[in-house]
Design a protein around this motif. Sequence first.
Motif, PDB file in Angstrom:
ATOM      1  N   GLY A 273       0.832  -1.199   0.000  1.00  0.00           N
ATOM      2  CA  GLY A 273       0.000   0.000   0.000  1.00  0.00           C
ATOM      3  C   GLY A 273       0.867   1.248   0.000  1.00  0.00           C
ATOM      4  N   PHE A 274       0.243   2.361  -0.350  1.00  0.00           N
ATOM      5  CA  PHE A 274       0.969   3.620  -0.395  1.00  0.00           C
ATOM      6  C   PHE A 274       1.454   4.031   0.985  1.00  0.00           C
ATOM      7  CE2 PHE A 274      -1.644   4.231  -4.317  1.00  0.00           C
ATOM      8  CZ  PHE A 274      -0.577   4.279  -5.190  1.00  0.00           C
ATOM      9  N   PHE A 275       2.575   4.669   1.025  1.00  0.00           N
ATOM     10  CA  PHE A 275       3.154   5.313   2.224  1.00  0.00           C
ATOM     11  C   PHE A 275       3.703   4.346   3.268  1.00  0.00           C
ATOM     12  CE2 PHE A 275      -0.375   8.083   0.754  1.00  0.00           C
ATOM     13  CZ  PHE A 275       0.397   9.117   0.257  1.00  0.00           C
ATOM     14  N   ALA A 276       3.341   3.051   3.158  1.00  0.00           N
ATOM     15  CA  ALA A 276       3.704   2.118   4.227  1.00  0.00           C
ATOM     16  C   ALA A 276       5.209   1.888   4.280  1.00  0.00           C
ATOM     17  CB  ALA A 276       2.986   0.787   4.019  1.00  0.00           C
ATOM     18  N   GLY A 277       5.764   1.959   5.462  1.00  0.00           N
ATOM     19  CA  GLY A 277       7.201   1.722   5.623  1.00  0.00           C
ATOM     20  C   GLY A 277       7.711   2.450   6.834  1.00  0.00           C
ATOM     21  N   GLU A 278       8.666   1.837   7.506  1.00  0.00           N
ATOM     22  CA  GLU A 278       9.200   2.425   8.723  1.00  0.00           C
ATOM     23  C   GLU A 278      10.214   3.502   8.367  1.00  0.00           C
ATOM     24  OE1 GLU A 278       9.426  -1.016   8.129  1.00  0.00           O
ATOM     25  OE2 GLU A 278       7.387  -1.162   8.946  1.00  0.00           O
ATOM     26  N   PRO A 279      10.478   4.428   9.315  1.00  0.00           N
ATOM     27  CA  PRO A 279      11.492   5.453   9.076  1.00  0.00           C
ATOM     28  C   PRO A 279      12.864   4.827   8.821  1.00  0.00           C
ATOM     29  CG  PRO A 279      10.173   5.993  10.997  1.00  0.00           C
ATOM     30  CD  PRO A 279       9.794   4.602  10.597  1.00  0.00           C
ATOM     31  N   THR A 280      13.668   5.464   7.970  1.00  0.00           N
ATOM     32  CA  THR A 280      15.020   4.974   7.697  1.00  0.00           C
ATOM     33  C   THR A 280      16.014   5.570   8.681  1.00  0.00           C
ATOM     34  OG1 THR A 280      15.169   6.744   6.066  1.00  0.00           O
ATOM     35  CG2 THR A 280      14.723   4.556   5.235  1.00  0.00           C
ATOM     36  N   GLY A 281      15.548   6.480   9.503  1.00  0.00           N
ATOM     37  CA  GLY A 281      16.444   7.068  10.489  1.00  0.00           C
ATOM     38  C   GLY A 281      15.821   8.317  11.064  1.00  0.00           C
ATOM     39  N   GLU A 282      16.513   8.939  12.008  1.00  0.00           N
ATOM     40  CA  GLU A 282      16.036  10.194  12.574  1.00  0.00           C
ATOM     41  C   GLU A 282      16.080  11.273  11.489  1.00  0.00           C
ATOM     42  OE1 GLU A 282      14.885  10.884  15.777  1.00  0.00           O
ATOM     43  OE2 GLU A 282      14.785   8.682  15.675  1.00  0.00           O
ATOM     44  N   LEU A 283      15.169  12.231  11.554  1.00  0.00           N
ATOM     45  CA  LEU A 283      15.223  13.358  10.621  1.00  0.00           C
ATOM     46  C   LEU A 283      16.560  14.072  10.795  1.00  0.00           C
ATOM     47  CD1 LEU A 283      11.864  15.322  10.432  1.00  0.00           C
ATOM     48  CD2 LEU A 283      13.026  13.998   8.666  1.00  0.00           C
ATOM     49  N   ASP A 284      17.222  14.298   9.692  1.00  0.00           N
ATOM     50  CA  ASP A 284      18.571  14.862   9.754  1.00  0.00           C
ATOM     51  C   ASP A 284      18.549  16.182   8.966  1.00  0.00           C
ATOM     52  OD1 ASP A 284      21.217  15.378   9.844  1.00  0.00           O
ATOM     53  OD2 ASP A 284      21.832  13.673   8.588  1.00  0.00           O
ATOM     54  N   LYS A 285      18.600  17.290   9.670  1.00  0.00           N
ATOM     55  CA  LYS A 285      18.496  18.594   9.011  1.00  0.00           C
ATOM     56  C   LYS A 285      19.870  19.032   8.491  1.00  0.00           C
ATOM     57  CE  LYS A 285      17.248  22.529  11.148  1.00  0.00           C
ATOM     58  NZ  LYS A 285      16.298  23.340  11.924  1.00  0.00           N
ATOM     59  N   ILE A 286      19.928  19.445   7.248  1.00  0.00           N
ATOM     60  CA  ILE A 286      21.207  19.802   6.628  1.00  0.00           C
ATOM     61  C   ILE A 286      21.127  21.223   6.071  1.00  0.00           C
ATOM     62  CG2 ILE A 286      22.793  19.224   4.747  1.00  0.00           C
ATOM     63  CD1 ILE A 286      22.054  16.345   5.148  1.00  0.00           C
ATOM     64  N   HIS A 287      22.183  21.985   6.298  1.00  0.00           N
ATOM     65  CA  HIS A 287      22.244  23.357   5.808  1.00  0.00           C
ATOM     66  C   HIS A 287      22.561  23.333   4.315  1.00  0.00           C
ATOM     67  CE1 HIS A 287      22.403  27.580   6.097  1.00  0.00           C
ATOM     68  NE2 HIS A 287      23.714  27.700   5.925  1.00  0.00           N
ATOM     69  N   THR A 288      21.663  23.867   3.506  1.00  0.00           N
ATOM     70  CA  THR A 288      21.853  23.853   2.049  1.00  0.00           C
ATOM     71  C   THR A 288      21.673  25.263   1.507  1.00  0.00           C
ATOM     72  OG1 THR A 288      19.507  23.302   1.810  1.00  0.00           O
ATOM     73  CG2 THR A 288      21.084  21.477   1.716  1.00  0.00           C
ATOM     74  N   PRO A 289      22.597  26.152   1.823  1.00  0.00           N
ATOM     75  CA  PRO A 289      22.430  27.546   1.402  1.00  0.00           C
ATOM     76  C   PRO A 289      22.675  27.738  -0.087  1.00  0.00           C
ATOM     77  CG  PRO A 289      24.568  27.259   2.428  1.00  0.00           C
ATOM     78  CD  PRO A 289      23.874  25.921   2.497  1.00  0.00           C
ATOM     79  N   GLY A 290      21.997  28.700  -0.658  1.00  0.00           N
ATOM     80  CA  GLY A 290      22.225  29.084  -2.056  1.00  0.00           C
ATOM     81  C   GLY A 290      22.031  27.958  -3.050  1.00  0.00           C
ATOM     82  N   CYS A 291      21.075  27.093  -2.756  1.00  0.00           N
ATOM     83  CA  CYS A 291      20.805  26.004  -3.695  1.00  0.00           C
ATOM     84  C   CYS A 291      19.412  26.156  -4.277  1.00  0.00           C
ATOM     85  CB  CYS A 291      20.918  24.662  -2.986  1.00  0.00           C
ATOM     86  SG  CYS A 291      22.591  24.219  -2.591  1.00  0.00           S
TER      87      CYS A 291
END
Length: 632
Positions: A273-291
């Motif tokens: 089914g759609f969307f089903a699946g466990e997280p692959t890890g903790e949310l990891d915020k990354i700085h992506t300036p000027g992209c």
Amino acid sequence: MTQQRSQRSHQQSPISNVRRGDIQRWSQTLIPTAREAPSDAELPSHRLLVRGGFIRRVTAGVYDYLPLGWRVLRKISQIVREEMNAAGGSELLLPALCPTELLKETGRAEDYGDLLMRFEDRHGRDSYLAPTHEEVITEMARGSITSYKQLPLNLYQIQTKYRDEFRPRAGLLRGREFIMKDAYSFHLSLDGEAGLNAGYDAMYRAYTNIFSRCGLDFSAVEAEAGPIGGSASHEFMVNCESGEDTILVCPETGYAANVEKCEIGERTAPARGFFAGEPTGELDKIHTPGCPGIVEVCKLMKVKARDMLKTVVFKVVASTPEEAEGYPGDWWVVAVVRGDHDVNEGKVRDFAECKLELADPEQAKRAGFEIGFVSPRAAVGKPQTLLVIDPDAAVGWDEGKDKPRFWATGADEKDHHVKHFNWARDLGKDPALAMGADDCFFAVHSIRNAIEGDPSPRGKGEPLQAKRGIEVGHIFKLGSKYSDAMGFAIMDENQQRQSVIMGCYGIGVSRTLAACVEMSHDDDGIIWPAALAPYHVLITVMKADDERQARVAQQLADELSERGVDVLIDDRSERPGVKFKDADLIGIPIRLTLGDKALDQDSVEFKVRGSEGKGELVAVREAAMACLENLA
RNA sequence: CGGGGUGUAGCGCAGCUUGGUAGCGCGUCUCGUUCGGGACGAGAAGGUCGGAGGUUCGAAUCCUCUCACCCCGACCA
């Protein structure tokens, strides 16, 4: 010579239709060939048409059509005329210079925007040079067509048109001034012999005939109706690798459509089914300036585009004042596709069933959408917001790797993205459940452009193949869009006042010329199909001042002309090498070379452009027949 | 409309950094020799160096402004 011909033409009956071919001498016309092309010419068609002396640039996107170029354009026009007339069309000519007032009734002055070549005359009248003529012809028809008994009607013109392109380029393929055939049909019904559908089909057949007769390799594809509006539409594309447009074809059924229009066949839904699946890890915020683009973000985060979720925010535009009143405030549609896919605005619009525009970044920010860094989370909990997700993005389990699907997406915060996005966790609810339940703001639907390899929407769903092409014709069913807007209605046989139903049908005549060269050339020059060649036969006289060669050239030219063949005699006192190079460059289908060696055997050299080798010797008295057989 | 680049003879280009009589190839014109795949020799014509302003004794060259054109992107028949 000149005198003889003018006498003959005076003797011709005005209704004679036996066509004599033209005879032209190179020395008496203007064919300014050049060894080098202008440095800005990149495409073969542009380079070769300039080098061959067919066209000459006057200013950006505007060209002189020199004698050779004009002859080709006239050949194209003539084929168009004959087929349009055979399909019941009548030719007329409308003005290129029009009052902008005409566009007020349909609002297209705004729709066209800067693309409209617009100016004020000395009296301050707002005027434009027409890019197309729907309003002009509707206005004309409104005053001239007064009874259903006059319908159906198909009127067409071959005309110079104008578009103030931001960036004219590619020679004749995208100019600011170009020659088009545009036809308009008028009906009172969709069905039946006199209906729009029959008229449209007749045009479809006429276009097929036209491009076949031109000797072009082309495809007819389903298309978006575009700014002209209407319900159904086909494009006619010349197939060639250098084409600007991509079309997708189904190898099984022959279904073909352009990228905007192409539907995608049934995609296999995820097994869990759609969307089903466990997280692959903790949310990891990354700085992506000027992209600004997804490409840069991927590079910086070391993530593949296909592992990104791209989120595009549209604002709903009310199409009527009533609608604006009924749904006060801002309404949004948030579309999510995989990073390597493109959102198709038309498909989003069709699904949302309302008019959309790309959200203004400032306005969207006030509503909580950080454009450039939006994730699907941004739609959660917002009133008056629809979140629609493409099936390829609505995946939580990577079936290939048999583990949870990794996603990266925006962080909803300026200059930041996140890794390990998970649908259920990060939306704060199970999207699959939310879709069916009270929360109706979620939906999974096909909203992206089709790409090569997608399942065909027809037949068994074979993978679609991508081809490149140049659009040379486009036909539309307009319906009553213009007649409604401009109040063009007439009495039908039941004494009911009815809006007239219209179709509109265009062919880029000057673009067809360039597309033909693009499709058919080699390193030495153009290779014209006989139907479009400026002349059918080129007689190359080796020694311009040789009496025998001149005599035979004239004799052959006369013989060919009698049979309707157009002949160009290269009578210049140039060296053979120059003449041969020029001959290949301008691409006349057949070259007859008159030299002493061959003439001593009462022969000429017969060579088909594009063929290998020197050509073959043919007896002088059989040369004309050989040409005719080859051209037939 | 964003980013990059170029304006010098009909076409293709050099010269500009470091200011000092404007050059080359192709094409054009004349004469001669040539003549089956862009010939050779001799001679000649052709340029407000995109435009305006400035600096300077002196500007193609340095500075400012402007116009035009091209390429990539966005948009589009």
